[in-house]
Design a protein around this motif. Sequence first.
Motif, PDB file in Angstrom:
ATOM      1  N   THR A  97       0.873  -1.185   0.000  1.00  0.00           N
ATOM      2  CA  THR A  97       0.000   0.000   0.000  1.00  0.00           C
ATOM      3  C   THR A  97       0.907   1.231   0.000  1.00  0.00           C
ATOM      4  O   THR A  97       2.090   1.106   0.309  1.00  0.00           O
ATOM      5  CB  THR A  97      -0.897   0.050   1.261  1.00  0.00           C
ATOM      6  OG1 THR A  97      -0.055   0.068   2.427  1.00  0.00           O
ATOM      7  CG2 THR A  97      -1.835  -1.140   1.328  1.00  0.00           C
ATOM      8  N   HIS A  98       0.342   2.379  -0.339  1.00  0.00           N
ATOM      9  CA  HIS A  98       1.248   3.529  -0.448  1.00  0.00           C
ATOM     10  C   HIS A  98       1.730   4.008   0.914  1.00  0.00           C
ATOM     11  O   HIS A  98       2.796   4.583   1.024  1.00  0.00           O
ATOM     12  CB  HIS A  98       0.649   4.659  -1.292  1.00  0.00           C
ATOM     13  CG  HIS A  98      -0.372   5.484  -0.592  1.00  0.00           C
ATOM     14  ND1 HIS A  98      -1.703   5.166  -0.559  1.00  0.00           N
ATOM     15  CD2 HIS A  98      -0.251   6.620   0.123  1.00  0.00           C
ATOM     16  CE1 HIS A  98      -2.354   6.070   0.141  1.00  0.00           C
ATOM     17  NE2 HIS A  98      -1.500   6.970   0.569  1.00  0.00           N
ATOM     18  N   GLN A  99       0.954   3.779   1.969  1.00  0.00           N
ATOM     19  CA  GLN A  99       1.459   3.998   3.322  1.00  0.00           C
ATOM     20  C   GLN A  99       0.558   3.306   4.319  1.00  0.00           C
ATOM     21  O   GLN A  99      -0.363   2.584   3.916  1.00  0.00           O
ATOM     22  CB  GLN A  99       1.685   5.477   3.622  1.00  0.00           C
ATOM     23  CG  GLN A  99       0.495   6.403   3.477  1.00  0.00           C
ATOM     24  CD  GLN A  99       0.916   7.858   3.688  1.00  0.00           C
ATOM     25  OE1 GLN A  99       1.345   8.513   2.772  1.00  0.00           O
ATOM     26  NE2 GLN A  99       0.810   8.341   4.915  1.00  0.00           N
ATOM     27  N   GLY A 100       0.820   3.505   5.608  1.00  0.00           N
ATOM     28  CA  GLY A 100       0.093   2.752   6.630  1.00  0.00           C
ATOM     29  C   GLY A 100      -1.404   3.008   6.617  1.00  0.00           C
ATOM     30  O   GLY A 100      -2.209   2.081   6.718  1.00  0.00           O
ATOM     31  N   ARG A 101      -1.788   4.272   6.482  1.00  0.00           N
ATOM     32  CA  ARG A 101      -3.213   4.585   6.617  1.00  0.00           C
ATOM     33  C   ARG A 101      -4.035   4.036   5.462  1.00  0.00           C
ATOM     34  O   ARG A 101      -5.244   3.832   5.597  1.00  0.00           O
ATOM     35  CB  ARG A 101      -3.416   6.097   6.793  1.00  0.00           C
ATOM     36  CG  ARG A 101      -3.133   6.920   5.592  1.00  0.00           C
ATOM     37  CD  ARG A 101      -2.964   8.371   5.961  1.00  0.00           C
ATOM     38  NE  ARG A 101      -1.726   8.580   6.708  1.00  0.00           N
ATOM     39  CZ  ARG A 101      -1.329   9.758   7.186  1.00  0.00           C
ATOM     40  NH1 ARG A 101      -2.072  10.830   7.004  1.00  0.00           N
ATOM     41  NH2 ARG A 101      -0.191   9.879   7.827  1.00  0.00           N
ATOM     42  N   GLY A 288      -4.354   0.406  -6.345  1.00  0.00           N
ATOM     43  CA  GLY A 288      -3.671  -0.072  -7.542  1.00  0.00           C
ATOM     44  C   GLY A 288      -3.707  -1.580  -7.575  1.00  0.00           C
ATOM     45  O   GLY A 288      -4.208  -2.229  -6.654  1.00  0.00           O
ATOM     46  N   PHE A 289      -3.161  -2.141  -8.629  1.00  0.00           N
ATOM     47  CA  PHE A 289      -3.166  -3.596  -8.798  1.00  0.00           C
ATOM     48  C   PHE A 289      -2.395  -4.265  -7.653  1.00  0.00           C
ATOM     49  O   PHE A 289      -1.534  -3.646  -7.022  1.00  0.00           O
ATOM     50  CB  PHE A 289      -2.567  -3.942 -10.174  1.00  0.00           C
ATOM     51  CG  PHE A 289      -2.630  -5.413 -10.483  1.00  0.00           C
ATOM     52  CD1 PHE A 289      -3.850  -6.082 -10.536  1.00  0.00           C
ATOM     53  CD2 PHE A 289      -1.472  -6.143 -10.717  1.00  0.00           C
ATOM     54  CE1 PHE A 289      -3.903  -7.438 -10.803  1.00  0.00           C
ATOM     55  CE2 PHE A 289      -1.519  -7.495 -10.988  1.00  0.00           C
ATOM     56  CZ  PHE A 289      -2.735  -8.147 -11.023  1.00  0.00           C
ATOM     57  N   VAL A 290      -2.680  -5.553  -7.435  1.00  0.00           N
ATOM     58  CA  VAL A 290      -2.138  -6.247  -6.256  1.00  0.00           C
ATOM     59  C   VAL A 290      -0.611  -6.342  -6.227  1.00  0.00           C
ATOM     60  O   VAL A 290      -0.035  -6.562  -5.157  1.00  0.00           O
ATOM     61  CB  VAL A 290      -2.718  -7.681  -6.097  1.00  0.00           C
ATOM     62  CG1 VAL A 290      -4.183  -7.614  -5.716  1.00  0.00           C
ATOM     63  CG2 VAL A 290      -2.530  -8.496  -7.363  1.00  0.00           C
ATOM     64  N   THR A 291       0.055  -6.185  -7.366  1.00  0.00           N
ATOM     65  CA  THR A 291       1.518  -6.265  -7.319  1.00  0.00           C
ATOM     66  C   THR A 291       2.177  -4.879  -7.278  1.00  0.00           C
ATOM     67  O   THR A 291       3.390  -4.769  -7.461  1.00  0.00           O
ATOM     68  CB  THR A 291       2.097  -7.091  -8.498  1.00  0.00           C
ATOM     69  OG1 THR A 291       1.766  -6.432  -9.720  1.00  0.00           O
ATOM     70  CG2 THR A 291       1.558  -8.511  -8.507  1.00  0.00           C
ATOM     71  N   TYR A 292       1.405  -3.825  -7.028  1.00  0.00           N
ATOM     72  CA  TYR A 292       2.072  -2.540  -6.731  1.00  0.00           C
ATOM     73  C   TYR A 292       1.319  -1.669  -5.723  1.00  0.00           C
ATOM     74  O   TYR A 292       1.966  -0.880  -5.005  1.00  0.00           O
ATOM     75  CB  TYR A 292       2.396  -1.754  -8.010  1.00  0.00           C
ATOM     76  CG  TYR A 292       1.212  -1.105  -8.686  1.00  0.00           C
ATOM     77  CD1 TYR A 292       0.514  -1.770  -9.671  1.00  0.00           C
ATOM     78  CD2 TYR A 292       0.805   0.173  -8.334  1.00  0.00           C
ATOM     79  CE1 TYR A 292      -0.572  -1.177 -10.286  1.00  0.00           C
ATOM     80  CE2 TYR A 292      -0.270   0.773  -8.954  1.00  0.00           C
ATOM     81  CZ  TYR A 292      -0.969   0.084  -9.925  1.00  0.00           C
ATOM     82  OH  TYR A 292      -2.041   0.665 -10.523  1.00  0.00           O
ATOM     83  N   GLY A 293      -0.017  -1.810  -5.663  1.00  0.00           N
ATOM     84  CA  GLY A 293      -0.769  -1.160  -4.574  1.00  0.00           C
ATOM     85  C   GLY A 293      -0.442   0.298  -4.308  1.00  0.00           C
ATOM     86  O   GLY A 293      -0.291   0.702  -3.164  1.00  0.00           O
TER      87      GLY A 293
END
Length: 460
Positions: A97-101, A288-293
């Motif tokens: 994910t791009h960050q925790g939140r 985003g897609f599961v391999t980059y989120g």
Amino acid sequence: MCAYPVEPFRIKTVEPIRLITPEERQEALRRAGYNLFALRAEDVFIDLLTDSGTGSMSQEQWSRMMSGDESYAGARSYYRLAESMQAIFGFEFFVPTHQGRAAENILCTLLVKPGSHVPSNMHFDTTEGNIRARGGIPENLVIDEAYHPTSRHPFKGNMDVDKLRAFIRRVGPENIPFGSLTITNNAGGGQPVSLANIRAVSEVYREYGIPFFIDACRYAENAYLIKLREPGYANRTPLEIAREIFSLADGAWMSAKKDALVNIGGFLATRDAALYERISNELILREGFVTYGGLSGRDMDAMATGLWEGLDENYLAYRLAQTEYLYNQLHAAGIPTIEPAGGHAVYVDAGRMLPHIPHAEFPGQALSAALYLEGGVRAVEIGSVMFAHPDPETGEMRYPELELVRLAIPRRVYTQAHLDYVAATLAQLKDQAGKLCGYKITSAPALMRHFTAQFAPLEG
Ligand code: F0G
């Protein structure tokens, strides 16, 4: 007195910083509505607002950035990250994910319903915000010692297991979609949780069929503090301790901007195949897609390497000794703090330092504003601005027990002279503490108001 640890690195790239004049600082703070989040970072001299995403990356991480694979699906960088994830955390499934939140948002969207309860030792602000945003009710069940700033309990982040049992019986396990533990406990002084406590909490959640998710931002610092403080772990590596921690959980989320030593990144992990499928759908919809989120390939590559660097014993010994050094400097100057030193930050007890300012006039806000005006040092309030909220039943304002100002130390960024400067600035403020005034809020949003609220000083 603990000496300053020798850094296990040397400096290859530098970023200039400068101290603007007192008049310029006064004007900058006024323009920011007295909210330190609204300052231009260039107007800050030493920035201890957060340790999140503010660390320096290593030469290995920067070279991985060059070889990052930007393929939309199935990128090499994703598989490198998956390898690190598997070796350290051991969960069957994960998404970047791009960050925790972002991970918190997905988890809360899928699991939290209006009226759900989510217990933890202490939730941090974004976790609390995400639970509340879905109509849920966050509950903090940390041990009582956490609220005694001078208690030197070695694991003040521990959850009170009796309180947890009583809480589950009171609200009913069917109303608890997941239970959590934050390691280390950021809202309560960066204090660690012991492995014995993680095991006990895990057993209670399991007994009641409640999925157990760890908020893992600072898991490596927590693992190293277990090594230092918990009997039986002195000869174990941080990696071995981390594996034992996560073997006790059903899932975890992490802001990789902390112990994975990257500027952006995170993950959400689970052992539950059905939940993973729902997480993937939500991720694809929003991140985003599961391999980059939501991350670029180079971000995932930097994270795959940073996860290992964050577990390195030489690094962790330096990291925790640096925090302890600042703590010792403040103590020598008679500044009240949470004891003992936290992992990533020192928490000044603004409530004790400014006893003449009541909760409703925000002593932590007053101290952090003064710290900026005095020396261009930026810290963050962790007190009534961040955590006071009206009681859902009575509407009466509920204030947190502690009014803190957190001096969070970015990883591999500041030197001994920087920290000495911070301690000296606080020591100067201590002499004028009685003259500092409180603040009132002039505008604020309903949730997570500390980020954007505007203030005015209460003169006199
Ligand atoms: N959980 C904890 C314990 C955190 O400290 C944070 C972030 C998050 C979750 C959210 O992660 O920022 O990547 O979305 N804490 C930062 C701080 C912002 O300053 O302590 P994020």
